[in-house]
Design a protein around this motif. Sequence first.
Motif, mmCIF file in Angstrom:
data_model
loop_
_atom_site.group_PDB
_atom_site.id
_atom_site.type_symbol
_atom_site.label_atom_id
_atom_site.label_comp_id
_atom_site.label_asym_id
_atom_site.label_seq_id
_atom_site.Cartn_x
_atom_site.Cartn_y
_atom_site.Cartn_z
ATOM 1 N N TYR A 69 51.797 57.502 -11.023
ATOM 2 C CA TYR A 69 50.999 57.996 -11.421
ATOM 3 C C TYR A 69 51.410 56.552 -13.108
ATOM 4 C CZ TYR A 69 51.424 62.054 -10.137
ATOM 5 O OH TYR A 69 51.467 64.302 -9.539
ATOM 6 N N ALA A 70 49.786 56.506 -13.104
ATOM 7 C CA ALA A 70 49.281 55.566 -14.103
ATOM 8 C C ALA A 70 50.635 56.263 -15.577
ATOM 9 C CB ALA A 70 48.304 55.126 -14.693
ATOM 10 N N THR A 71 50.017 55.101 -16.748
ATOM 11 C CA THR A 71 50.717 56.387 -18.047
ATOM 12 C C THR A 71 49.089 56.220 -18.824
ATOM 13 O OG1 THR A 71 50.671 53.604 -18.785
ATOM 14 C CG2 THR A 71 53.296 54.379 -18.097
ATOM 15 N N SER A 72 48.167 55.814 -18.496
ATOM 16 C CA SER A 72 46.437 56.427 -19.270
ATOM 17 C C SER A 72 45.378 56.065 -17.681
ATOM 18 C CB SER A 72 47.153 55.206 -20.137
ATOM 19 O OG SER A 72 45.442 55.307 -20.703
ATOM 20 N N PRO A 73 44.729 57.014 -17.822
ATOM 21 C CA PRO A 73 44.069 57.222 -17.316
ATOM 22 C C PRO A 73 42.637 55.994 -17.649
ATOM 23 C CG PRO A 73 43.369 58.955 -18.977
ATOM 24 C CD PRO A 73 44.994 57.618 -18.891
ATOM 25 N N GLN A 74 43.861 54.490 -18.838
ATOM 26 C CA GLN A 74 42.430 53.958 -18.994
ATOM 27 C C GLN A 74 42.944 52.677 -19.085
ATOM 28 O OE1 GLN A 74 43.168 56.085 -22.787
ATOM 29 N NE2 GLN A 74 41.285 55.688 -23.196
ATOM 30 N N SER A 75 42.548 51.245 -18.407
ATOM 31 C CA SER A 75 42.994 49.975 -17.998
ATOM 32 C C SER A 75 44.214 49.257 -19.135
ATOM 33 C CB SER A 75 41.939 48.892 -18.451
ATOM 34 O OG SER A 75 40.941 49.212 -16.911
ATOM 35 N N VAL A 76 43.128 48.965 -20.690
ATOM 36 C CA VAL A 76 44.672 49.036 -21.434
ATOM 37 C C VAL A 76 45.703 48.934 -21.507
ATOM 38 C CG1 VAL A 76 44.535 47.876 -24.057
ATOM 39 C CG2 VAL A 76 42.370 47.292 -22.374
ATOM 40 N N PRO A 77 46.068 50.933 -21.970
ATOM 41 C CA PRO A 77 47.295 50.896 -21.757
ATOM 42 C C PRO A 77 48.019 50.771 -20.651
ATOM 43 C CG PRO A 77 46.174 52.353 -23.162
ATOM 44 C CD PRO A 77 44.584 51.402 -22.217
ATOM 45 N N SER A 78 47.891 51.867 -19.536
ATOM 46 C CA SER A 78 47.924 51.264 -18.404
ATOM 47 C C SER A 78 48.814 49.931 -18.163
ATOM 48 C CB SER A 78 47.125 51.619 -17.333
ATOM 49 O OG SER A 78 47.732 51.718 -15.423
ATOM 50 N N ARG A 79 48.039 49.327 -18.213
ATOM 51 C CA ARG A 79 48.764 47.297 -17.643
ATOM 52 C C ARG A 79 49.339 47.210 -18.877
ATOM 53 N NH1 ARG A 79 43.727 44.366 -14.253
ATOM 54 N NH2 ARG A 79 42.759 45.930 -13.897
#
Length: 487
Positions: A69-79
């Motif tokens: 799982y990613a910590t967000s469904p958006q690039s900036v927060p996830s990265r």
Amino acid sequence: MKSQLKTGMLLCGGILGGSAAAQTEQPNILLVLSDDQSAFAVGCYGNGDIVTPNLDRFASEGVRFNRAYATSPQSVPSRASIMTGRSPVAVNMTRFNVTLARRFRAFPEYLREKGYYTGVAGRGYHLDGAVSGRVGRIKEVEQYYIDHGYKTFPERLDTCMIVADARKGACHGQINDQFRTFMARRDKDKPFFLQLSYSDPHHPYDAPKLHDPASLTLPEFYPDTQAVREYLAAYYDEIHRLDSDFGEVLQYLDDHGLAENTIVIFMGDNGGAQFMAKGTLYENGIKVPLLIRWPERIPAAVTDAVVSNVDLAATCLSAAGLPVPAEMEGENLLPLLTEGAEPEERYVYSVRSCHATNSLPEDTSVFDQMRCIVGERYKLIYNLLPGQPWVPVDFAKTEMFRELARMNESGQLAPRFGKLYFSPTRPMFELYDLETDPHEQRNLADDPALRSVRDDLILKLTYKMIEDEDFATLPHPKIYERRENLQ
């Protein structure tokens, strides 16, 4: 849904536990990120329609995580989570036009201090102020970031190369050019770390056509129209192009004798611009492909363990023989990877917040607030704006989606799709049994038989938000009790 490791070969003994790590030659680390790729969009994850031969072969040579799982469904927060090993909320990275503050360290900095040559290459790494096109008076804001020391990654790493927008036609080839530049530039006497970020399969879709729309098997929550089929086929085309580029990188490692001692991690940063995906906390928004290969060190395997991209920092540091800083919340996955160690019960978290925009937020595609917690069987989603309708990220203005809206208005769209995509409101809480309902079509938040499950997850999510000093309102179970008493 008990976690299990299905191993194709056995490894005799652990290799990187305790002092053994320091005695092992430090591996090179190549972290490859695709942009907006859901786990379902890879052949090795059971998709018989998509053509991804390089990813499929790579998966057979390493470990495939079925529940990453990613910590967000958006690039900036996830990265931000990938780089720091922390929640995007905890490091103040929940909006696009923000930089990672100096007080939050990225894990490649620790590698660099211990002798690694480090860098990022490819599409903008999303952590040094994604300003362009997203705020007014762009030049002034960009200069302010520079003048006041907010752009820090050129100081944190040895090499930073950015393709600002590589989504158009042949420009995608620039990313592999930058990979080769990094490999030529690096200090050959040092191990290297590189985050290589592709722009595919980010919308808009412009890859050469390969997949036949008519032959695709649509997920059950996809309306079946010609435009929808063409849209999904174009997404698959993007991923096929990505797969080809990734194959070139793997071939480079083979040709230069680097494959054996290079840990290669392939991961999607978040889900694609598809239905129930990017910008949502449903499975296709936050469950992403995660494949890890380290020849002769990690046996080929498939695991159902619940893991998060927040785990990559701790795992990479441990593989390099370095201690994991106390502030990092991620788990070290090496015992699972090298020994098949049975993980303890795990809960992971994800956050939906502000998205890219060049104006004030007009709808939930650019401004939404959601949090979720995922366990081995159940998932709870907390919608902080339940009175607002869902608006898709990146494809709300496509003719495909506009056609669906017209069909809904005229009564031609099946009611279940109208409810999924055009409902004027959303529930505050959503509870899904991922074992019996993997596509999240039945919200069980009001099921009396699962009240204790729901409230337990709400409480665990509350504790996590407190720990992260989350700015959002806490989802205490009392909220639900008050609502039920009014009914």
